[in-house]
Design an enzyme around this catalytic site. Structure first.
Site, PDB file in Angstrom:
ATOM      1  N   PRO A  20      -8.784   8.341   3.085  1.00 22.83           N
ATOM      2  CA  PRO A  20      -9.078   7.208   3.978  1.00 22.83           C
ATOM      3  C   PRO A  20      -7.927   6.209   4.032  1.00 22.83           C
ATOM      4  CG  PRO A  20     -10.324   7.025   1.915  1.00 22.83           C
ATOM      5  CD  PRO A  20      -9.667   8.376   1.909  1.00 22.83           C
ATOM      6  N   MET A  21      -7.626   5.724   5.223  1.00 23.32           N
ATOM      7  CA  MET A  21      -6.614   4.661   5.367  1.00 23.32           C
ATOM      8  C   MET A  21      -7.058   3.661   6.422  1.00 23.32           C
ATOM      9  SD  MET A  21      -2.876   6.484   5.113  1.00 23.32           S
ATOM     10  CE  MET A  21      -3.352   8.035   5.867  1.00 23.32           C
ATOM     11  N   CYS A 104     -10.286  -0.246  -3.668  1.00 24.19           N
ATOM     12  CA  CYS A 104      -9.483  -1.228  -2.933  1.00 24.19           C
ATOM     13  C   CYS A 104      -9.023  -2.347  -3.870  1.00 24.19           C
ATOM     14  CB  CYS A 104     -10.300  -1.809  -1.778  1.00 24.19           C
ATOM     15  SG  CYS A 104      -9.374  -3.048  -0.863  1.00 24.19           S
ATOM     16  N   LYS A 143     -14.922   6.814  -4.202  1.00 27.59           N
ATOM     17  CA  LYS A 143     -13.468   6.920  -4.371  1.00 27.59           C
ATOM     18  C   LYS A 143     -13.031   5.790  -5.296  1.00 27.59           C
ATOM     19  CE  LYS A 143      -9.062   7.369  -1.922  1.00 27.59           C
ATOM     20  NZ  LYS A 143      -8.480   6.021  -1.900  1.00 27.59           N
ATOM     21  N   GLY A 205      -2.784  10.821  -4.956  1.00 26.86           N
ATOM     22  CA  GLY A 205      -1.707   9.902  -5.315  1.00 26.86           C
ATOM     23  C   GLY A 205      -0.348  10.565  -5.335  1.00 26.86           C
ATOM     24  N   ASP A 206       0.539  10.076  -4.468  1.00 25.64           N
ATOM     25  CA  ASP A 206       1.955  10.475  -4.453  1.00 25.64           C
ATOM     26  C   ASP A 206       2.202  11.914  -4.049  1.00 25.64           C
ATOM     27  OD1 ASP A 206       2.273   7.915  -5.376  1.00 25.64           O
ATOM     28  OD2 ASP A 206       2.717   8.497  -7.447  1.00 25.64           O
ATOM     29  N   ARG A 229      -0.472   8.727   2.527  1.00 22.53           N
ATOM     30  CA  ARG A 229       0.789   8.329   3.175  1.00 22.53           C
ATOM     31  C   ARG A 229       1.645   9.499   3.617  1.00 22.53           C
ATOM     32  NH1 ARG A 229       2.548   4.427  -1.555  1.00 22.53           N
ATOM     33  NH2 ARG A 229       1.403   6.044  -2.677  1.00 22.53           N
TER      34      ARG A 229
HETATM   35  C1  LIG Z   1      -2.261   1.744   4.750  1.00 20.26           C
HETATM   36  C2  LIG Z   1      -3.240   2.244   3.736  1.00 20.26           C
HETATM   37  C3  LIG Z   1      -4.590   2.008   3.914  1.00 20.26           C
HETATM   38  C4  LIG Z   1      -5.520   2.481   2.977  1.00 20.26           C
HETATM   39  N1  LIG Z   1      -6.838   2.259   3.209  1.00 20.26           N
HETATM   40  C5  LIG Z   1      -7.772   2.814   2.361  1.00 20.26           C
HETATM   41  C6  LIG Z   1      -9.169   2.703   2.628  1.00 20.26           C
HETATM   42  O1  LIG Z   1      -9.596   2.154   3.646  1.00 20.26           O
HETATM   43  N2  LIG Z   1     -10.025   3.230   1.715  1.00 20.26           N
HETATM   44  C7  LIG Z   1      -9.597   3.872   0.579  1.00 20.26           C
HETATM   45  O2  LIG Z   1     -10.404   4.332  -0.218  1.00 20.26           O
HETATM   46  N3  LIG Z   1      -8.274   3.999   0.319  1.00 20.26           N
HETATM   47  C8  LIG Z   1      -7.363   3.500   1.182  1.00 20.26           C
HETATM   48  N4  LIG Z   1      -6.028   3.668   0.933  1.00 20.26           N
HETATM   49  C9  LIG Z   1      -5.604   4.416  -0.269  1.00 20.26           C
HETATM   50  C10 LIG Z   1      -5.344   5.878   0.039  1.00 20.26           C
HETATM   51  O3  LIG Z   1      -6.522   6.547   0.444  1.00 20.26           O
HETATM   52  C11 LIG Z   1      -4.741   6.599  -1.194  1.00 20.26           C
HETATM   53  O4  LIG Z   1      -5.675   6.493  -2.253  1.00 20.26           O
HETATM   54  C12 LIG Z   1      -3.420   5.994  -1.665  1.00 20.26           C
HETATM   55  O5  LIG Z   1      -2.575   5.679  -0.565  1.00 20.26           O
HETATM   56  C13 LIG Z   1      -2.669   6.982  -2.589  1.00 20.26           C
HETATM   57  O6  LIG Z   1      -2.453   8.211  -1.930  1.00 20.26           O
HETATM   58  P1  LIG Z   1      -1.024   8.612  -1.282  1.00 20.26           P
HETATM   59  O7  LIG Z   1       0.004   8.483  -2.355  1.00 20.26           O
HETATM   60  O8  LIG Z   1      -1.220  10.020  -0.788  1.00 20.26           O
HETATM   61  O9  LIG Z   1      -0.755   7.639  -0.186  1.00 20.26           O
HETATM   62  C14 LIG Z   1      -5.081   3.190   1.833  1.00 20.26           C
HETATM   63  C15 LIG Z   1      -3.716   3.411   1.659  1.00 20.26           C
HETATM   64  C16 LIG Z   1      -2.795   2.965   2.596  1.00 20.26           C
HETATM   65  C17 LIG Z   1      -1.334   3.240   2.375  1.00 20.26           C
END
Ligand SMILES: Cc1cc2nc3c(=O)[nH]c(=O)nc-3n(C[C@H](O)[C@H](O)[C@H](O)COP(=O)(O)O)c2cc1C
Length: 344
Positions: A20-21, A104, A143, A205-206, A229
């Site tokens: 989710p983002m 969050c 989450k 993560g990452d 990301r």
């Molecule tokens: C711009 C942005 C918005 C995010 N919004 C949410 C969200 O609404 N809910 C949630 O559980 N995590 C949110 N996250 C966290 C991501 O789901 C994820 O846990 C975190 O970015 C680490 O994963 P990654 O390294 O693949 O980015 C958000 C991350 C980013 C960068």
């Protein structure tokens, strides 16, 4: 190859899911990522209070497109009754499942007791999960982060409460709340908990590069992985990560013209969802610019996109840019910080 995986009652199309983002995982991006190999997707976080107040913008965030196949809606809040009432409303939009945001780190959410602050209030968790479950028919997941800070990494204990209270699976971002987005996700910690098989676990993560994802897939004890990301600069990350040949090739087969095809599709999804031209531009522009990252002259292209006045001009500038790239390879500097803030 896409091999389906079942977590609780839900069958995902593969082990690689879109995380989710906020501001990003709306209908157009979720549809696009499912088209491009995501095994399932989750909405951005949606406020339970906004839902209960009948706020139109909040309710719009719960909408699901008929073409979406495996999608969950994520809620955030701190109060059992408010979350349970919001869950009932959210279920009427027909998601595959509901998810609770417990990761969050943003002050505005945490100071009210929501997001990662829930991980500090262990005694509230059983009643929260059970209160929501009592009103719901679809599966409920959470989450989380590893814990609030390095000295309180209680993900394991949270998962045990979740198991006793009807939660079907857990997704974990391998950082603490205090880390926010600094340092690295602690995959040793994630794998340790996964090995205990408390509940099905999704690691996150990452995982920003197909080779990293591929390596993790080969050795992980988790049941699935989530990518956030990484999909913003490489929309092909799901396809490439599932391609066992990718690690040998070490370079992407996807060139500017392929990105253009993806952008045309994204554009049509965005135009269908956001009829207002200003919203169309806001939504499409940021993704177009991220997709360009790492291609030659992407900074100049970014400037042109943000100074274009109309949707038509933006579309043309984008087409010209991506089609002019020919056989140029994209080269992303993964050591540079990218999007180091978010809602989970
Ligand atoms: C711009 C942005 C918005 C995010 N919004 C949410 C969200 O609404 N809910 C949630 O559980 N995590 C949110 N996250 C966290 C991501 O789901 C994820 O846990 C975190 O970015 C680490 O994963 P990654 O390294 O693949 O980015 C958000 C991350 C980013 C960068």
């Amino acid at each position: 190859m896409m091999v389906p995986v079942k977590l609780g009652q839900i069958e995902f199309k593969s082990k690689l899911l879109l995380a989710p983002m906020a501001g990003i995982c709306n209908i157009p991006f979720r549809l696009l990522m499912e088209d491009l190999g995501a095994g399932g997707t989750v909405s951005e976080l949606v406020s339970c209070h906004g839902i209960n107040h009948g706020n139109k913008r909040t309710l719009d965030m719960l909408k699901i497109h008929p073409m979406e196949q495996v999608v969950g809606l994520q809620l955030f809040g701190e109060d059992v009754d408010a979350m349970a009432r919001a869950a009932e409303v959210a279920e009427s939009f027909n998601p595959g499942w509901l998810d609770i945001n417990m990761g969050c780190p943003v002050n505005k959410v945490v100071t009210k007791g929501g997001g990662s602050a829930l991980m500090k209030e262990m005694e509230k968790l059983g009643p929260l999960f059970e209160g929501m479950r009592a009103k719901m028919k679809t599966p409920l997941s959470i989450k989380i982060r590893t814990g609030w800070d390095q000295d309180h990494r209680n993900a394991r204990e949270v998962m045990k409460i979740a198991r006793e209270s009807g939660i079907e699976w857990v997704a974990i971002h391998g950082r603490t709340r205090t880390q926010q987005y600094t340092g690295l996700a602690d995959w040793n910690f994630i794998e340790e908990i996964a090995a205990e098989k408390i509940l099905p676990l999704i690691g996150n993560g990452d995982l920003h590069h197909p080779i990293l994802v591929n390596e993790r897939l080969k050795k992980t004890q988790t049941d699935a992985l989530m990518i956030a990301r990484g999909a913003l600069r490489n929309p092909f990350i799901f396809l490439e990560s599932l391609d066992s040949e990718y690690a040998h090739k070490k370079k992407s087969d996807f060139l500017g013209a392929d990105y253009w095809e993806v952008i045309e599709r994204l554009w049509s999804y965005v135009a269908e969802t956001f009829e207002d031209e200003r919203m169309l531009l806001v939504q499409a522009r940021k993704l177009i610019v991220w997709f360009a990252a790492g291609f030659p002259h992407s900074a100049a292209f970014r400037g042109q996109v943000f100074s274009a006045q109309t949707a038509q001009d933006t579309f043309k500038i984008t087409e010209d840019y991506f089609l002019s790239l020919g056989s140029s390879q994209k080269s992303i500097n993964y050591d540079e910080a990218f999007m180091s803030s978010g809602h989970g």
